[in-house]
Design a protein around this motif. Structure first.
Motif, PDB file in Angstrom:
ATOM      1  N   SER A   1       0.782  -1.245   0.000  1.00  0.00           N
ATOM      2  CA  SER A   1       0.000   0.000   0.000  1.00  0.00           C
ATOM      3  C   SER A   1       0.810   1.289   0.000  1.00  0.00           C
ATOM      4  CB  SER A   1      -0.959   0.026   1.209  1.00  0.00           C
ATOM      5  OG  SER A   1      -1.841  -1.053   1.142  1.00  0.00           O
TER       6      SER A   1
ATOM      7  N   CYS B   1      -5.451  -3.332  -5.376  1.00  0.00           N
ATOM      8  CA  CYS B   1      -6.591  -3.189  -4.470  1.00  0.00           C
ATOM      9  C   CYS B   1      -7.422  -1.967  -4.852  1.00  0.00           C
ATOM     10  CB  CYS B   1      -6.054  -3.036  -3.037  1.00  0.00           C
ATOM     11  SG  CYS B   1      -7.363  -3.023  -1.823  1.00  0.00           S
TER      12      CYS B   1
ATOM     13  N   GLU C   1     -12.523  -2.319   2.974  1.00  0.00           N
ATOM     14  CA  GLU C   1     -12.418  -2.107   4.421  1.00  0.00           C
ATOM     15  C   GLU C   1     -11.132  -2.720   4.990  1.00  0.00           C
ATOM     16  OE1 GLU C   1     -16.064  -3.119   6.444  1.00  0.00           O
ATOM     17  OE2 GLU C   1     -15.012  -2.812   8.361  1.00  0.00           O
ATOM     18  N   GLY C   2     -10.422  -1.926   5.771  1.00  0.00           N
ATOM     19  CA  GLY C   2      -9.227  -2.434   6.457  1.00  0.00           C
ATOM     20  C   GLY C   2      -7.961  -2.386   5.611  1.00  0.00           C
ATOM     21  N   ILE C   3      -8.071  -1.967   4.354  1.00  0.00           N
ATOM     22  CA  ILE C   3      -6.882  -1.895   3.493  1.00  0.00           C
ATOM     23  C   ILE C   3      -6.684  -0.443   3.047  1.00  0.00           C
ATOM     24  CG2 ILE C   3      -5.787  -2.711   1.350  1.00  0.00           C
ATOM     25  CD1 ILE C   3      -7.196  -5.316   1.649  1.00  0.00           C
ATOM     26  N   PRO C   4      -5.501   0.095   3.279  1.00  0.00           N
ATOM     27  CA  PRO C   4      -5.288   1.501   2.924  1.00  0.00           C
ATOM     28  C   PRO C   4      -5.442   1.745   1.423  1.00  0.00           C
ATOM     29  CG  PRO C   4      -3.462   0.637   4.246  1.00  0.00           C
ATOM     30  CD  PRO C   4      -4.302  -0.540   3.836  1.00  0.00           C
TER      31      PRO C   4
ATOM     32  N   MET D   1      -7.965 -11.753   0.604  1.00  0.00           N
ATOM     33  CA  MET D   1      -7.742 -10.581   1.458  1.00  0.00           C
ATOM     34  C   MET D   1      -8.426  -9.345   0.853  1.00  0.00           C
ATOM     35  SD  MET D   1      -4.096  -9.171   2.834  1.00  0.00           S
ATOM     36  CE  MET D   1      -3.496 -10.789   3.245  1.00  0.00           C
TER      37      MET D   1
END
Ligand SMILES: Cc1cc2nc3c(=O)[nH]c(=O)nc-3n(C[C@H](O)[C@H](O)[C@H](O)COP(=O)(O)O)c2cc1C
Length: 229
Positions: A96, A132, A137-140, A189
């Motif tokens: 990220s 991504c 949610e939860g991933i920058p 993920m």
């Protein structure tokens, strides 16, 4: 008589394409090449993974010379970068943020900055590829973060930022052969427990019409900026 050189006739490279993606013929590479093509100018494409160089060591050895004192392949890279009025830089987003090669490249071009502002006035375009999509949610927001990093570099160096494009690339787990069974697979993920390599498919830059149009627009913008200099 006009003093303005006609750069469309130049034999020098006018736009340098710089890819931080080590993947062979990656989306990042192909998007950069497409932008270069649409400039209609004399271009060169380089892949940073073909060069061996370290990040800046903050030794300030470049302060008086405007030349980096580290003896590695960034000498070749900086020679190329110094000469061009314009460039396209493309990176991808492991963990990220901007990949380390693109980041190290940007750091090493710092040597031109002192007093003379050697990077100022160049015209730049950036390409960021992330696997991504934003909003998971939860991933920058990887592309946004990396885009800001490149944008900030351009701003600090006085480079004119002509625009950027963001591509959706592919998580490496789709081609490792274990993407469906690995407990650490990025497929699940990012895309959820039910996702499989087959269900998420492969993202290909050329199949996205909006992106190919954007590449054309960015190439034409670069061309115009170089020719009016
Ligand atoms: C070690 C590693 C970690 C990665 N981590 C992320 C990540 O955190 N977020 C993301 O969006 N993509 C991540 N990626 C996927 C890359 O962004 C992906 O390889 C890229 O989109 C592919 O671009 P390309 O087709 O231009 O090579 C990772 C890739 C690698 C190799």
């Amino acid at each position: 008589m006009s003093q303005t050189p006609d750069l469309s006739e130049s034999t020098e490279v006018q736009v340098l394409g710089i890819s931080g993606s080590p993947i062979l013929d990656s989306n990042t590479d192909r998007a950069i090449k497409r932008i270069l093509l649409h400039t209609g100018l004399r271009t060169e494409f380089i892949k940073l993974s073909d060069y061996r160089f370290s990040p800046c060591r903050a030794c300030l050895g470049c302060v008086n010379l405007n030349e980096c004192v580290l003896d590695d392949d960034a000498r070749d890279l900086s020679r190329k970068f110094r000469e061009v009025p314009a460039f396209v830089i493309g990176g991808y987003t492991p963990y990220s943020s901007l990949d380390s090669r693109t980041k190290a490249f940007m750091e090493r071009m710092y040597c031109f900055r002192h007093i003379s502002g050697g990077n100022a006035g160049k015209k730049g375009v950036s390409v960021i590829t992330s696997a991504c999509p934003p909003g998971v949610e939860g991933i920058p927001p990887a592309a946004e973060i990396a885009g800001q990093q490149v944008g900030m570099w351009m701003m600090e160096e006085g480079i004119e930022n002509l625009g950027s494009m963001t591509l959706l690339g592919n998580v490496p787990c789709i081609r490792c052969g274990r993407g469906d069974e690995c407990p650490f697979s990025g497929v699940k993920m990012i895309h959820g427990e039910k996702a499989t390599v087959e269900s998420i498919g492969v993202n290909t830059f050329e199949e996205n019409e909006a992106l190919t149009r954007q590449a054309k627009e960015l190439g034409e913008k670069l061309r115009e900026a170089v020719l009016v200099q």
